[in-house]
Motif scaffolding. Structure first.
Motif, PDB file in Angstrom:
ATOM      1  N   THR A 221       1.969   1.293  -1.472  1.00 38.28           N
ATOM      2  CA  THR A 221       0.758   1.083  -0.682  1.00 38.28           C
ATOM      3  C   THR A 221      -0.487   1.058  -1.546  1.00 38.28           C
ATOM      4  O   THR A 221      -1.472   0.422  -1.186  1.00 38.28           O
ATOM      5  N   THR A 222      -0.455   1.752  -2.684  1.00 37.56           N
ATOM      6  CA  THR A 222      -1.599   1.785  -3.596  1.00 37.56           C
ATOM      7  C   THR A 222      -1.097   1.922  -5.022  1.00 37.56           C
ATOM      8  O   THR A 222      -0.156   2.659  -5.283  1.00 37.56           O
TER       9      THR A 222
ATOM     10  N   ILE B  26      -2.824   2.890  -8.760  1.00 35.47           N
ATOM     11  CA  ILE B  26      -4.005   3.289  -9.525  1.00 35.47           C
ATOM     12  C   ILE B  26      -3.639   3.134 -10.993  1.00 35.47           C
ATOM     13  O   ILE B  26      -2.978   4.005 -11.574  1.00 35.47           O
TER      14      ILE B  26
ATOM     15  N   LEU C 217       1.421   5.531  -8.441  1.00 38.04           N
ATOM     16  CA  LEU C 217       1.711   4.746  -7.247  1.00 38.04           C
ATOM     17  C   LEU C 217       1.759   5.656  -6.031  1.00 38.04           C
ATOM     18  O   LEU C 217       2.306   6.751  -6.098  1.00 38.04           O
ATOM     19  N   HIS C 218       1.177   5.196  -4.928  1.00 38.03           N
ATOM     20  CA  HIS C 218       1.374   5.855  -3.636  1.00 38.03           C
ATOM     21  C   HIS C 218       2.435   5.034  -2.930  1.00 38.03           C
ATOM     22  O   HIS C 218       2.307   3.820  -2.780  1.00 38.03           O
TER      23      HIS C 218
ATOM     24  N   ASP D 205       5.854   9.961   2.645  1.00 42.24           N
ATOM     25  CA  ASP D 205       5.070   9.352   1.579  1.00 42.24           C
ATOM     26  C   ASP D 205       5.245  10.182   0.309  1.00 42.24           C
ATOM     27  O   ASP D 205       5.444  11.395   0.367  1.00 42.24           O
TER      28      ASP D 205
ATOM     29  N   TRP E 201       2.220  -6.498  -8.895  1.00 39.31           N
ATOM     30  CA  TRP E 201       0.920  -6.189  -8.299  1.00 39.31           C
ATOM     31  C   TRP E 201      -0.040  -7.369  -8.443  1.00 39.31           C
ATOM     32  O   TRP E 201      -0.740  -7.739  -7.496  1.00 39.31           O
TER      33      TRP E 201
ATOM     34  N   GLN F 266      -1.629  -9.604  -5.416  1.00 43.53           N
ATOM     35  CA  GLN F 266      -3.067  -9.850  -5.270  1.00 43.53           C
ATOM     36  C   GLN F 266      -3.364 -11.344  -5.130  1.00 43.53           C
ATOM     37  O   GLN F 266      -4.213 -11.746  -4.354  1.00 43.53           O
TER      38      GLN F 266
ATOM     39  N   GLU G 143       4.373  -7.907  -0.228  1.00 39.08           N
ATOM     40  CA  GLU G 143       4.412  -6.447  -0.370  1.00 39.08           C
ATOM     41  C   GLU G 143       5.265  -6.100  -1.582  1.00 39.08           C
ATOM     42  O   GLU G 143       6.279  -6.747  -1.836  1.00 39.08           O
TER      43      GLU G 143
END
Length: 143
Positions: free
Chosen positions: A28-29, A31, A54-55, A62, A80, A84, A89
């Motif tokens: 989901t995210t 960083i 990573l989330h 989660d 990723w 973008q 996903e």
């Protein structure tokens, strides 16, 4: 009604690698703590920090994952970047022995496919068009 999600912690610390193995986790995210330049080289990586955090989301709850292996980071970065640019996903599946020898299989799947295939009782459709709509667009793996 909002879903009450459990946060399991960090894979490799709070969640053992064995518990996380074999689960498809939706990223989901991301960083990033480093980046990949136009020549495919990792830049801005620190000695004592992961390449990225990573989330992740799964039916089980989660979790967070520190990406500490160069090859895994290159795969995650490429997925990723493509997400973008083109949508979709990113799904991560931990395998391998874990720790600094962690191995991740990374998938870029069509938007919405993760929710369908991770639903309880999911059965693969017989219709080729429906199956194609749920299949990975691209896969990054070791070897």
């Amino acid at each position: 009604m909002a879903e009450n999600r459990a946060t399991l912690g960090i894979i490799g610390r709070d969640v053992t690698w064995e518990q996380a193995k074999g689960i498809d986790w939706l990223m989901t995210t991301m960083i990033p703590q480093a980046r990949v330049d136009e020549h495919g080289r990792i830049r801005d990586a620190g000695w004592l920090r992961p390449y990225a955090m990573l989330h992740l989301h799964a039916r089980e709850g989660d979790a967070f994952l520190e990406v500490t292996h160069k090859v895994d980071f290159l795969h995650i970065w490429e997925a990723w970047q493509r997400q973008q640019r083109d949508g979709g996903e990113v799904v991560v599946n931990p395998n391998g022995p874990g720790g600094v020898r962690a191995r991740l299989t990374v998938y870029l799947v069509p938007t919405g496919a993760y929710a369908v295939v991770s639903a309880p009782g999911f059965r693969a459709p017989n219709d080729p068009e429906q199956l194609r709509a749920l299949s990975p667009i691209q896969t990054w793996t070791w070897g």
